[in-house]
Design a protein around this motif. Structure first.
Motif, PDB file in Angstrom:
ATOM      1  N   SER A 196       1.896  -1.002  10.152  1.00 54.21           N
ATOM      2  CA  SER A 196       1.061  -0.419  11.208  1.00 54.21           C
ATOM      3  C   SER A 196       1.014   1.107  11.139  1.00 54.21           C
ATOM      4  CB  SER A 196       1.586  -0.860  12.582  1.00 54.21           C
ATOM      5  OG  SER A 196       2.925  -0.416  12.750  1.00 54.21           O
ATOM      6  N   ASP A 197       1.941   1.714  10.409  1.00 49.04           N
ATOM      7  CA  ASP A 197       1.989   3.175  10.297  1.00 49.04           C
ATOM      8  C   ASP A 197       1.287   3.697   9.046  1.00 49.04           C
ATOM      9  OD1 ASP A 197       3.491   3.577  12.640  1.00 49.04           O
ATOM     10  OD2 ASP A 197       5.288   2.926  11.578  1.00 49.04           O
ATOM     11  N   TYR A 198       0.604   2.839   8.321  1.00 49.36           N
ATOM     12  CA  TYR A 198      -0.046   3.260   7.079  1.00 49.36           C
ATOM     13  C   TYR A 198      -1.178   4.237   7.373  1.00 49.36           C
ATOM     14  CZ  TYR A 198      -2.868   3.108   2.868  1.00 49.36           C
ATOM     15  OH  TYR A 198      -3.598   3.454   1.762  1.00 49.36           O
ATOM     16  N   GLN A 199      -1.126   5.371   6.709  1.00 54.74           N
ATOM     17  CA  GLN A 199      -2.185   6.380   6.783  1.00 54.74           C
ATOM     18  C   GLN A 199      -2.552   6.737   5.348  1.00 54.74           C
ATOM     19  OE1 GLN A 199      -3.717   7.729   9.518  1.00 54.74           O
ATOM     20  NE2 GLN A 199      -2.556   6.257  10.722  1.00 54.74           N
ATOM     21  N   PRO A 200      -3.788   6.515   4.941  1.00 59.15           N
ATOM     22  CA  PRO A 200      -4.139   6.824   3.548  1.00 59.15           C
ATOM     23  C   PRO A 200      -4.066   8.325   3.281  1.00 59.15           C
ATOM     24  CG  PRO A 200      -6.087   6.187   4.782  1.00 59.15           C
ATOM     25  CD  PRO A 200      -4.911   5.974   5.692  1.00 59.15           C
ATOM     26  N   LYS A 201      -3.757   8.669   2.052  1.00 65.70           N
ATOM     27  CA  LYS A 201      -3.715  10.078   1.661  1.00 65.70           C
ATOM     28  C   LYS A 201      -5.133  10.624   1.678  1.00 65.70           C
ATOM     29  CE  LYS A 201       0.275   9.818  -1.376  1.00 65.70           C
ATOM     30  NZ  LYS A 201       0.780   9.972  -2.738  1.00 65.70           N
ATOM     31  N   THR A 202      -5.327  11.724   2.394  1.00 64.81           N
ATOM     32  CA  THR A 202      -6.642  12.330   2.451  1.00 64.81           C
ATOM     33  C   THR A 202      -6.818  13.334   1.319  1.00 64.81           C
ATOM     34  OG1 THR A 202      -5.795  13.946   4.031  1.00 64.81           O
ATOM     35  CG2 THR A 202      -6.890  11.997   4.929  1.00 64.81           C
ATOM     36  N   ASN A 203      -5.761  14.020   0.947  1.00 65.83           N
ATOM     37  CA  ASN A 203      -5.802  14.979  -0.128  1.00 65.83           C
ATOM     38  C   ASN A 203      -4.529  14.801  -0.952  1.00 65.83           C
ATOM     39  OD1 ASN A 203      -6.040  17.101  -1.864  1.00 65.83           O
ATOM     40  ND2 ASN A 203      -6.400  18.653  -0.284  1.00 65.83           N
ATOM     41  N   PRO A 210       0.787  -1.235   0.000  1.00 64.77           N
ATOM     42  CA  PRO A 210       0.000   0.000   0.000  1.00 64.77           C
ATOM     43  C   PRO A 210       0.820   1.286   0.000  1.00 64.77           C
ATOM     44  CG  PRO A 210       0.193  -0.799   2.227  1.00 64.77           C
ATOM     45  CD  PRO A 210       0.920  -1.795   1.351  1.00 64.77           C
ATOM     46  N   CYS A 211       2.106   1.229  -0.156  1.00 65.10           N
ATOM     47  CA  CYS A 211       2.974   2.391   0.055  1.00 65.10           C
ATOM     48  C   CYS A 211       2.611   3.610  -0.785  1.00 65.10           C
ATOM     49  CB  CYS A 211       4.432   2.012  -0.195  1.00 65.10           C
ATOM     50  SG  CYS A 211       5.100   0.915   1.064  1.00 65.10           S
ATOM     51  N   THR A 212       2.274   3.426  -2.032  1.00 61.99           N
ATOM     52  CA  THR A 212       2.035   4.593  -2.890  1.00 61.99           C
ATOM     53  C   THR A 212       0.790   5.373  -2.478  1.00 61.99           C
ATOM     54  OG1 THR A 212       0.863   3.185  -4.461  1.00 61.99           O
ATOM     55  CG2 THR A 212       3.206   3.595  -4.869  1.00 61.99           C
ATOM     56  N   GLY A 213      -0.103   4.764  -1.709  1.00 65.60           N
ATOM     57  CA  GLY A 213      -1.295   5.476  -1.254  1.00 65.60           C
ATOM     58  C   GLY A 213      -1.171   6.024   0.154  1.00 65.60           C
ATOM     59  N   CYS A 214       0.017   5.948   0.744  1.00 63.05           N
ATOM     60  CA  CYS A 214       0.233   6.388   2.122  1.00 63.05           C
ATOM     61  C   CYS A 214       0.697   7.847   2.145  1.00 63.05           C
ATOM     62  CB  CYS A 214       1.288   5.496   2.779  1.00 63.05           C
ATOM     63  SG  CYS A 214       1.639   5.898   4.503  1.00 63.05           S
ATOM     64  N   GLN A 215       0.283   8.562   3.168  1.00 65.40           N
ATOM     65  CA  GLN A 215       0.673   9.979   3.265  1.00 65.40           C
ATOM     66  C   GLN A 215       2.152  10.150   3.609  1.00 65.40           C
ATOM     67  OE1 GLN A 215      -1.570  12.017   6.228  1.00 65.40           O
ATOM     68  NE2 GLN A 215      -0.792  10.816   7.930  1.00 65.40           N
ATOM     69  N   LYS A 272      12.086   6.850   0.445  1.00 68.47           N
ATOM     70  CA  LYS A 272      10.748   6.521  -0.039  1.00 68.47           C
ATOM     71  C   LYS A 272       9.677   6.733   1.022  1.00 68.47           C
ATOM     72  CE  LYS A 272      12.143   3.285  -3.554  1.00 68.47           C
ATOM     73  NZ  LYS A 272      11.866   4.110  -4.687  1.00 68.47           N
ATOM     74  N   CYS A 273      10.008   6.465   2.272  1.00 70.43           N
ATOM     75  CA  CYS A 273       9.036   6.596   3.352  1.00 70.43           C
ATOM     76  C   CYS A 273       9.710   7.326   4.511  1.00 70.43           C
ATOM     77  CB  CYS A 273       8.551   5.223   3.792  1.00 70.43           C
ATOM     78  SG  CYS A 273       7.390   5.256   5.172  1.00 70.43           S
ATOM     79  N   THR A 274       9.023   8.289   5.068  1.00 74.91           N
ATOM     80  CA  THR A 274       9.632   9.050   6.168  1.00 74.91           C
ATOM     81  C   THR A 274       9.524   8.324   7.500  1.00 74.91           C
ATOM     82  OG1 THR A 274       7.556  10.243   6.459  1.00 74.91           O
ATOM     83  CG2 THR A 274       9.221  11.260   5.066  1.00 74.91           C
ATOM     84  N   VAL A 275       8.615   7.365   7.631  1.00 76.91           N
ATOM     85  CA  VAL A 275       8.442   6.648   8.893  1.00 76.91           C
ATOM     86  C   VAL A 275       9.250   5.351   8.916  1.00 76.91           C
ATOM     87  CG1 VAL A 275       6.757   5.585  10.433  1.00 76.91           C
ATOM     88  CG2 VAL A 275       6.154   7.646   9.194  1.00 76.91           C
ATOM     89  N   ARG A 276       9.106   4.529   7.885  1.00 76.50           N
ATOM     90  CA  ARG A 276       9.819   3.247   7.814  1.00 76.50           C
ATOM     91  C   ARG A 276      10.491   3.100   6.448  1.00 76.50           C
ATOM     92  NH1 ARG A 276       7.253  -1.310  11.249  1.00 76.50           N
ATOM     93  NH2 ARG A 276       6.106  -0.123  12.798  1.00 76.50           N
ATOM     94  N   PRO A 277      11.608   3.745   6.251  1.00 77.96           N
ATOM     95  CA  PRO A 277      12.248   3.697   4.934  1.00 77.96           C
ATOM     96  C   PRO A 277      12.821   2.327   4.574  1.00 77.96           C
ATOM     97  CG  PRO A 277      13.610   4.915   6.466  1.00 77.96           C
ATOM     98  CD  PRO A 277      12.309   4.628   7.172  1.00 77.96           C
ATOM     99  N   SER A 278      13.134   1.515   5.578  1.00 77.83           N
ATOM    100  CA  SER A 278      13.765   0.223   5.281  1.00 77.83           C
ATOM    101  C   SER A 278      12.791  -0.788   4.699  1.00 77.83           C
ATOM    102  CB  SER A 278      14.413  -0.350   6.542  1.00 77.83           C
ATOM    103  OG  SER A 278      13.422  -0.589   7.517  1.00 77.83           O
ATOM    104  N   ILE A 279      11.495  -0.631   4.941  1.00 78.14           N
ATOM    105  CA  ILE A 279      10.536  -1.603   4.402  1.00 78.14           C
ATOM    106  C   ILE A 279       9.643  -1.010   3.327  1.00 78.14           C
ATOM    107  CG2 ILE A 279      10.509  -2.890   6.566  1.00 78.14           C
ATOM    108  CD1 ILE A 279       7.645  -1.782   7.000  1.00 78.14           C
TER     109      ILE A 279
END
Length: 95
Positions: free
Chosen positions: A84-91, A53-58, A67-74
């Protein structure tokens, strides 16, 4: 020696056509089964990769360095499927 070789060749000659026919079809069937198996493995892998789901995460930056500010290694790996840190993009215009 030459007579023995000639005798064996004439004795085997009627069997060569059916043996070659069976071998050719066996090789063809094995090649088709191998291609079918490779295609099934490819579809299975593609289905699993589409669950990431990474491309849809904020938190996804779409930058190859981070690539990811919270968990760049995965990020963009199979480990990120149940992140567990996935947050969908709201805008999407803000990210």
């Amino acid at each position: 020696m030459l007579e023995l070789t000639s005798f064996l060749l004439h004795g085997i000659q009627p069997l060569l056509v059916p043996i070659c026919f069976i071998l050719a079809w066996t090789v063809t069937i094995l090649a088709v089964l191998s291609l079918w198996s490779a295609a099934q493995d490819g579809v299975t892998t593609a289905k699993q990769m589409h669950q990431i789901p990474c491309t849809g995460c904020q938190f996804f930056t779409d930058n190859y360095r981070l690539k990811c500010t919270v968990r760049p290694s995965i990020a963009n790996t199979e480990e990120a499927i149940d992140c567990s840190d996935y947050q969908p993009k709201t805008n999407p215009y803000l990210y």
